[in-house]
Design a protein around this motif. Sequence first.
Motif, PDB file in Angstrom:
ATOM      1  N   THR A  35       8.160  -3.728  -4.526  1.00  0.00           N
ATOM      2  CA  THR A  35       8.622  -3.318  -3.286  1.00  0.00           C
ATOM      3  C   THR A  35       8.013  -2.299  -2.677  1.00  0.00           C
ATOM      4  N   THR A  37       5.893  -0.214  -0.346  1.00  0.00           N
ATOM      5  CA  THR A  37       5.412  -0.451   1.284  1.00  0.00           C
ATOM      6  C   THR A  37       3.946  -0.166   1.494  1.00  0.00           C
ATOM      7  N   ARG A  38       3.272  -0.940   2.186  1.00  0.00           N
ATOM      8  CA  ARG A  38       1.874  -0.874   2.480  1.00  0.00           C
ATOM      9  C   ARG A  38       1.627  -0.317   3.731  1.00  0.00           C
ATOM     10  N   THR A  40       0.186  -0.633   7.469  1.00  0.00           N
ATOM     11  CA  THR A  40      -0.266  -1.918   8.258  1.00  0.00           C
ATOM     12  C   THR A  40      -1.651  -1.417   9.003  1.00  0.00           C
TER      13      THR A  40
END
Length: 86
Positions: A35, A37-38, A40
């Motif tokens: 889970t 977060t990458r 953007t």
Amino acid sequence: MTNIPRALAVSLLSSAFLLTAAAAFAQSTTAPPTTATRPTAPEQNSLPNASAPPASTTQTTGQSPSDPKVREMNQAEKDKVDRQGK
């Protein structure tokens, strides 16, 4: 004299037990959650330095002029390579 083989046997058995216990524990662990977060968009926007001079093939790297004897030796080696090859 009998204490040394006994101590060796005890240490071998205990290490074998610990190794098998550690291997069993390593196999029973679950994978971590995915889970994360990458980002953007890139958080760094690199721009060339506007005050830097343009790249040049004639700009020197700070090397001082070589001694005339060294230049003569280098030229002699270049001529030798041209005549005989490497």
